[in-house]
Motif scaffolding. Structure first.
Motif, mmCIF file in Angstrom:
data_model
loop_
_atom_site.group_PDB
_atom_site.id
_atom_site.type_symbol
_atom_site.label_atom_id
_atom_site.label_comp_id
_atom_site.label_asym_id
_atom_site.label_seq_id
_atom_site.Cartn_x
_atom_site.Cartn_y
_atom_site.Cartn_z
ATOM 1 N N UNK A 164 48.744 20.908 39.885
ATOM 2 C CA UNK A 164 48.406 21.230 38.456
ATOM 3 C C UNK A 164 47.194 22.159 38.694
ATOM 4 N N UNK A 165 47.222 23.047 38.047
ATOM 5 C CA UNK A 165 46.046 24.422 38.139
ATOM 6 C C UNK A 165 44.825 23.658 37.816
ATOM 7 N N UNK A 166 43.804 24.048 38.484
ATOM 8 C CA UNK A 166 42.485 23.544 38.369
ATOM 9 C C UNK A 166 42.169 23.333 36.802
ATOM 10 N N UNK A 167 41.650 22.347 36.496
ATOM 11 C CA UNK A 167 41.252 21.786 35.331
ATOM 12 C C UNK A 167 42.101 21.955 34.223
ATOM 13 N N UNK A 168 43.320 22.092 34.628
ATOM 14 C CA UNK A 168 44.468 22.310 33.617
ATOM 15 C C UNK A 168 44.459 23.788 32.838
ATOM 16 N N UNK A 169 43.791 24.695 33.415
ATOM 17 C CA UNK A 169 43.676 25.840 33.077
ATOM 18 C C UNK A 169 44.975 26.643 32.744
ATOM 19 N N UNK A 170 45.294 27.521 31.894
ATOM 20 C CA UNK A 170 46.558 28.189 31.940
ATOM 21 C C UNK A 170 46.396 29.397 32.822
ATOM 22 N N UNK A 171 47.559 30.056 33.163
ATOM 23 C CA UNK A 171 47.504 31.188 34.066
ATOM 24 C C UNK A 171 46.804 32.390 33.364
ATOM 25 N N UNK A 172 46.297 33.359 33.991
ATOM 26 C CA UNK A 172 45.612 34.547 33.119
ATOM 27 C C UNK A 172 46.641 35.341 32.603
ATOM 28 N N UNK B 181 49.440 42.835 46.801
ATOM 29 C CA UNK B 181 50.014 43.394 47.872
ATOM 30 C C UNK B 181 50.893 42.313 48.577
ATOM 31 N N UNK B 182 51.837 42.469 49.447
ATOM 32 C CA UNK B 182 52.512 41.568 50.350
ATOM 33 C C UNK B 182 51.647 40.952 51.158
ATOM 34 N N UNK B 183 51.812 39.647 51.391
ATOM 35 C CA UNK B 183 50.848 38.973 52.457
ATOM 36 C C UNK B 183 51.640 37.705 52.811
ATOM 37 N N UNK B 184 51.582 37.506 54.308
ATOM 38 C CA UNK B 184 52.081 36.362 54.808
ATOM 39 C C UNK B 184 51.742 34.969 54.355
ATOM 40 N N UNK B 185 52.854 34.237 54.463
ATOM 41 C CA UNK B 185 52.462 32.875 54.210
ATOM 42 C C UNK B 185 52.899 32.053 55.530
ATOM 43 N N UNK B 186 52.191 31.097 55.995
ATOM 44 C CA UNK B 186 52.614 30.364 57.032
ATOM 45 C C UNK B 186 51.995 28.777 56.936
ATOM 46 N N UNK B 187 53.032 27.921 56.661
ATOM 47 C CA UNK B 187 52.718 26.610 56.381
ATOM 48 C C UNK B 187 53.276 25.619 57.581
ATOM 49 N N UNK B 188 52.519 24.635 58.109
ATOM 50 C CA UNK B 188 53.064 23.802 59.055
ATOM 51 C C UNK B 188 53.189 22.331 58.536
ATOM 52 N N UNK C 110 50.043 26.472 47.949
ATOM 53 C CA UNK C 110 49.499 27.458 48.546
ATOM 54 C C UNK C 110 49.545 28.957 47.788
ATOM 55 N N UNK C 111 50.983 29.463 47.554
ATOM 56 C CA UNK C 111 51.199 30.405 46.885
ATOM 57 C C UNK C 111 50.543 30.518 45.643
ATOM 58 N N UNK C 112 50.544 29.582 44.944
ATOM 59 C CA UNK C 112 49.713 29.639 43.430
ATOM 60 C C UNK C 112 48.223 29.710 43.702
ATOM 61 N N UNK C 113 47.667 28.964 44.792
ATOM 62 C CA UNK C 113 46.378 29.168 45.046
ATOM 63 C C UNK C 113 46.003 30.551 45.270
ATOM 64 N N UNK C 114 46.864 31.222 46.165
ATOM 65 C CA UNK C 114 46.514 32.558 46.609
ATOM 66 C C UNK C 114 46.676 33.547 45.387
ATOM 67 N N UNK C 115 47.590 33.397 44.883
ATOM 68 C CA UNK C 115 47.773 34.327 43.512
ATOM 69 C C UNK C 115 46.856 34.021 42.552
ATOM 70 N N UNK C 116 46.525 32.753 41.790
ATOM 71 C CA UNK C 116 45.714 32.634 40.890
ATOM 72 C C UNK C 116 44.082 32.911 41.465
ATOM 73 N N UNK D 242 43.389 35.469 43.724
ATOM 74 C CA UNK D 242 43.117 36.649 44.058
ATOM 75 C C UNK D 242 42.263 37.558 43.200
ATOM 76 N N UNK D 243 41.558 38.275 43.478
ATOM 77 C CA UNK D 243 40.434 38.940 42.574
ATOM 78 C C UNK D 243 40.950 39.677 41.328
ATOM 79 N N UNK D 244 42.189 40.096 41.322
ATOM 80 C CA UNK D 244 42.880 40.729 40.286
ATOM 81 C C UNK D 244 42.902 39.626 39.145
ATOM 82 N N UNK D 245 43.208 38.416 39.513
ATOM 83 C CA UNK D 245 43.525 37.571 38.470
ATOM 84 C C UNK D 245 42.510 36.440 38.279
ATOM 85 N N UNK D 246 41.543 36.265 38.916
ATOM 86 C CA UNK D 246 40.585 35.321 38.733
ATOM 87 C C UNK D 246 39.834 35.409 37.365
#
Length: 172
Positions: free
Chosen positions: A26-34, A118-125, A156-162, A164-168
């Motif tokens: 769930x997004x932090x504090x249930x906030x909706x997406x930007x 911009x495209x960025x790598x994702x690596x999860x183990x 992890x993808x949602x954390x990165x996207x939400x 990122x400086x353009x969407x915060x």
């Protein structure tokens, strides 16, 4: 009889271990997406792209985002899972522990076809152990491990996207 009891106990433990993961991300504090990301669509390419895109889409839907045809696009490209053995039994030579690694590239394109992220790598183990007492359980362990890896990747993808400086969201 003892074998059946052990098998039932194993399933009970597995079910209890999966129970907390069922609550999802769930997004932090249930906030909706930007606003810029309202109606976000998710696509994936590669052997694991579809499963990872579905995991992200489920997380977004839980927060109330419903993909729209003209909405921005989160692209998950070249997603695949590699596996390697990280532990072998010295006595039997059987693999005891495996490491699953999720590889992907993520990017976000706006509804106006401009690059928002911009495209960025994702690596999860994620590692899992082989139960030498029950060789048939290995396939189930692997499936469960990869499912958890997809859920972790989606978070992890949602954390990165939400984040990122353009969407915060800016503090009031």
């Amino acid at each position: 009889m003892i074998r059946a009891r052990q098998w039932n106990l194993w399933w009970l433990v597995a079910a209890l271990a999966l129970l907390p993961s069922g609550c999802g991300f769930h997004l932090q504090t249930g906030a909706s997406i930007p606003p810029k990301l309202t109606g976000l669509r998710v696509t994936g390419t590669g052997p694991a792209g579809g499963a990872l895109a579905q995991a992200v889409d489920r997380a977004l839907q839980r927060d109330g985002n419903h993909a729209q045809q003209g909405g921005p696009l989160l692209q998950i490209d070249n997603a695949y899972v590699s596996q390697r053995i990280i532990s072998i039994s010295p006595s039997s030579g059987v693999a005891l522990e495996f490491l699953d690694t999720l590889h992907a590239e993520i990017s976000v394109i706006g509804s106006d076809h401009k690059i928002l992220l911009a495209s960025q790598p994702l690596l999860m183990e994620n590692s899992f152990s082989y139960n030498s007492g029950n060789p048939l359980a290995t396939n189930e362990q692997q499936i469960t491990s990869q499912r958890l890896l997809m859920e972790q990747g989606a978070r992890q993808i949602l954390r990165r996207v939400l984040n990122s400086p353009g969407f915060r969201r800016q503090a009031p």
